[in-house]
Design an enzyme around this catalytic site. Structure first.
Site, PDB file in Angstrom:
ATOM      1  N   GLU A 146      -2.383  11.728  58.473  1.00  0.00           N
ATOM      2  CA  GLU A 146      -4.203  11.332  58.965  1.00  0.00           C
ATOM      3  C   GLU A 146      -4.432  10.796  60.249  1.00  0.00           C
ATOM      4  OE1 GLU A 146      -4.824   6.502  56.980  1.00  0.00           O
ATOM      5  OE2 GLU A 146      -3.190   6.485  59.092  1.00  0.00           O
ATOM      6  N   HIS A 173      19.031  21.821  47.016  1.00  0.00           N
ATOM      7  CA  HIS A 173      18.961  22.748  45.407  1.00  0.00           C
ATOM      8  C   HIS A 173      17.909  21.981  44.785  1.00  0.00           C
ATOM      9  CE1 HIS A 173      24.210  22.903  45.987  1.00  0.00           C
ATOM     10  NE2 HIS A 173      23.491  22.370  46.956  1.00  0.00           N
ATOM     11  N   LYS A 222     -11.893   3.804  50.360  1.00  0.00           N
ATOM     12  CA  LYS A 222     -11.768   2.869  49.948  1.00  0.00           C
ATOM     13  C   LYS A 222     -13.224   2.156  49.215  1.00  0.00           C
ATOM     14  CE  LYS A 222      -8.966   1.271  54.047  1.00  0.00           C
ATOM     15  NZ  LYS A 222      -8.464   1.058  55.031  1.00  0.00           N
TER      16      LYS A 222
HETATM   17  O1  LIG Z   1      -2.883  -2.798  58.385  1.00  0.00           O
HETATM   18  P1  LIG Z   1      -4.460  -2.308  57.643  1.00  0.00           P
HETATM   19  O2  LIG Z   1      -4.941  -2.625  58.420  1.00  0.00           O
HETATM   20  O3  LIG Z   1      -3.640  -3.103  56.338  1.00  0.00           O
HETATM   21  O4  LIG Z   1      -4.008  -0.833  57.552  1.00  0.00           O
HETATM   22  C1  LIG Z   1      -3.161   0.142  56.781  1.00  0.00           C
HETATM   23  C2  LIG Z   1      -3.345   1.625  56.981  1.00  0.00           C
HETATM   24  O5  LIG Z   1      -4.643   1.809  56.309  1.00  0.00           O
HETATM   25  C3  LIG Z   1      -5.403   2.827  56.608  1.00  0.00           C
HETATM   26  O6  LIG Z   1      -6.365   2.495  57.965  1.00  0.00           O
HETATM   27  C4  LIG Z   1      -5.962   4.116  56.039  1.00  0.00           C
HETATM   28  O7  LIG Z   1      -4.704   3.968  54.857  1.00  0.00           O
HETATM   29  C5  LIG Z   1      -4.531   3.273  58.149  1.00  0.00           C
HETATM   30  O8  LIG Z   1      -4.850   3.817  58.766  1.00  0.00           O
HETATM   31  C6  LIG Z   1      -3.452   1.653  57.741  1.00  0.00           C
HETATM   32  O9  LIG Z   1      -2.303   2.383  59.149  1.00  0.00           O
END
Ligand SMILES: O=P(O)(O)OC[C@H]1O[C@](O)(CO)[C@@H](O)[C@@H]1O
Length: 533
Positions: free
Chosen positions: A322, A351, A455
């Site tokens: 990330e 394995h 998202k």
């Molecule tokens: O802590 P939050 O805001 O729920 O985000 C969870 C995760 O989602 C992200 O923003 C995207 O996967 C990560 O960087 C982060 O750790």
């Protein structure tokens, strides 16, 4: 290279840091003599950028944020007294809260002690805590840890079933920096419902770790949850394990969080030194650069030979991928950067996929982790003079040699033992390595624009689902995905509509019926007769 030559290369390449109990062997990477000299100017620039970052520069320009995870284990480094006080206050808040839970000063309604911790979070709000919980678990733990790290209903049911009637003695920590992550919100709502079904008052079992004023913070405040712990915008999710995100679950489990912070702090001190050849984080970053041409051309296989480190590669996947997996560089130029990470543990993986590593496509390098202490107690002999731990050691050495013979490169990190201090140090080592490597390749390691796109796209699918169900409820007839798409004025969404309806139809309680066709275009959907008013 012959064995004796390799021995000398090993002896000259071994970078030890006795203060953290970690040594790094890069002798099985085939860089040539001039490599370090060539990279030194870039490395010095990376050290300088890191020094600025630690002093509070806006190291995450896209989000106009400081990057302060190094202050979490050495608050004196924070760029202002306010920040320093906030960090120190939060560590004390975590310790005091854990003490109150353990001593029974805070109990669940009806008395008794809290026995379990259920963490609800995802990404950086779960991976670090999960890794620490698993790596440092012991039969003497003060509380047992459970995790909900997804919006998978069946996954949640499994955890609730495991907890069974112990829900009443379970403390729930909802962790979300943003306070609005849907997976975590759903896990929290499902958990709340489970408590209600059991006749329990969720708010008397719940605490939140989140940014001040977030959706979660407001909810926890309005419902009178037991406590709220802060998360700050200058700590990234994937580097938050030494904030309340990781410290609170760990302290509740009974882990020595001061030792974990100390391990991280001492590792920071060791890897802050701008002397490349004595800096393990810098050397690892340079090896990543060497192995992948600074372009992610090879994958990194993490092979810790210790069951307790099984979740390390999962944790590192987020930390590394990330952070580094970016389309654009810091100058806005196309870069398509990254470093793919996978792995579980040795010798188990021997394995599974090590066959391909040795003989198949040579698109990787390995990072072995060797743990010198086999176990706390003494070991039986499984063969004359030989223990299980000797075999584990032998398999690591054997695989390292076998890979090298076939031109496959590896590094080896050796640690004395797995304890809180070592785990803190390993976390800090990789955090620093990612930061330095990001500078070498001119990448902003501290934002995640790609995830936001995913998202948003999911939000579009959810909105479309509401639209299509509404349409079917109004039309009450069998319709194909194409017909529905046309009726909604969205012909381009036929495929998405098909997948939405197929999913709904597979779940009896959702009230959608599917008449299957040979091809997706032939499937027809309607609201189930039983569901019709
Ligand atoms: O802590 P939050 O805001 O729920 O985000 C969870 C995760 O989602 C992200 O923003 C995207 O996967 C990560 O960087 C982060 O750790």
């Amino acid at each position: 290279m012959q064995k004796t030559e390799l021995w000398y290369r090993f002896a000259s390449c071994l970078c030890t840091a006795p203060e953290i109990g970690i040594s790094l062997d890069i002798s099985r990477m085939r860089f040539d003599d001039r490599f370090f000299e060539q990279m030194e100017p870039a490395m010095q620039k990376a050290f300088a950028a890191m020094a600025d970052l630690e002093k509070g520069a806006i190291a995450n320009p896209d989000e106009q944020r400081m990057v302060g995870h190094y202050w979490l284990r050495n608050p004196a480094l924070a760029p202002s007294n306010d920040l320093r006080n906030e960090i120190e206050k939060t560590i004390s808040q975590v310790e005091e809260f854990a003490k109150k839970i353990h001593s029974g000063t805070i109990t669940p309604p009806g008395g008794n002690l809290f026995k379990n911790v259920l963490v609800v979070g995802i990404g950086g709000s779960a991976l670090g805590p999960q890794f620490v919980a698993d790596a440092l678990a012991s039969p003497n733990d003060k509380m047992r840890s459970y995790f909900l790290d997804n919006t998978d209903p069946d996954g949640m049911d499994r955890v609730f079933a495991e907890l069974g009637n112990q829900l009443k003695q379970t403390l729930v920590i909802v962790i979300s920096k943003s306070g609005s992550t849907k997976e975590t919100r759903n896990g929290m709502l499902e958990t709340q419902a489970a408590y209600e079904r059991a006749g329990l008052d969720f708010s008397r079992h719940a605490v939140a770790v989140t940014g001040e004023g977030s959706e979660l913070d407001r909810l926890a405040g309005s419902q009178g949850w037991l406590e709220r712990f802060p998360m700050w915008d200058w700590v990234g999710g994937r580097t938050s394990v030494t904030s309340a995100v990781g410290l609170l679950p760990a302290a509740l489990q009974g882990i020595d969080i001061r030792a974990l912070l100390e391990g991280a702090k001492v590792c920071d001190e060791s890897t802050r030194r701008p002397v490349t050849m004595q800096n393990q984080a810098a050397l690892m970053a340079l090896m990543w650069h060497y192995a992948t041409n600074g372009r992610g051309e090879k994958d990194m296989v993490m092979l810790p030979y210790k069951d307790r480190l099984l979740l390390f590669s999962r944790y590192l996947q987020q930390l590394i991928m990330e952070s580094l997996g970016k389309e654009l560089d810091l100058d806005g130029k196309q870069a398509s950067q990254g470093l793919t990470v996978y792995g579980n543990k040795g010798s188990t993986d021997q394995h599974a996929y090590v066959q391909q590593l040795r003989e198949g496509v040579a698109n990787f390098f390995v990072t072995f982790i060797e743990v010198l202490q086999d176990r706390e107690s003494s070991s039986m002999q499984v063969e004359k003079g030989i223990t299980s731990g000797d075999f584990l050691f032998g398999f690591l050495q054997g695989t390292r040699t076998a890979l090298y013979e076939k031109g496959r490169e590896s590094m080896t990190l050796t640690v004395e033992r797995i304890d809180s201090r070592t785990i803190g140090a390993l976390i800090a080592l990789f955090e620093r390595c990612v930061g330095l490597y990001a500078s070498l390749i001119n990448i902003n390691a501290y934002h995640q624009p790609g995830v936001e796109a995913g998202k948003k796209a999911a939000g579009v699918v959810i909105a479309l689902q509401l639209e299509v169900v509404d349409l079917l409820e109004r039309r009450r007839q069998l319709l194909t995905a194409d017909e529905i798409a046309a009726m909604l004025g969205r012909p381009e969404e036929a495929e998405t509509l098909f997948t939405i309806l197929r999913h709904l139809a597979a779940n009896q309680d959702r009230g959608v019926e599917a008449i299957r066709g040979t091809k997706p275009t032939e499937w027809q959907f309607r609201i189930r007769a039983a569901a019709q008013p």
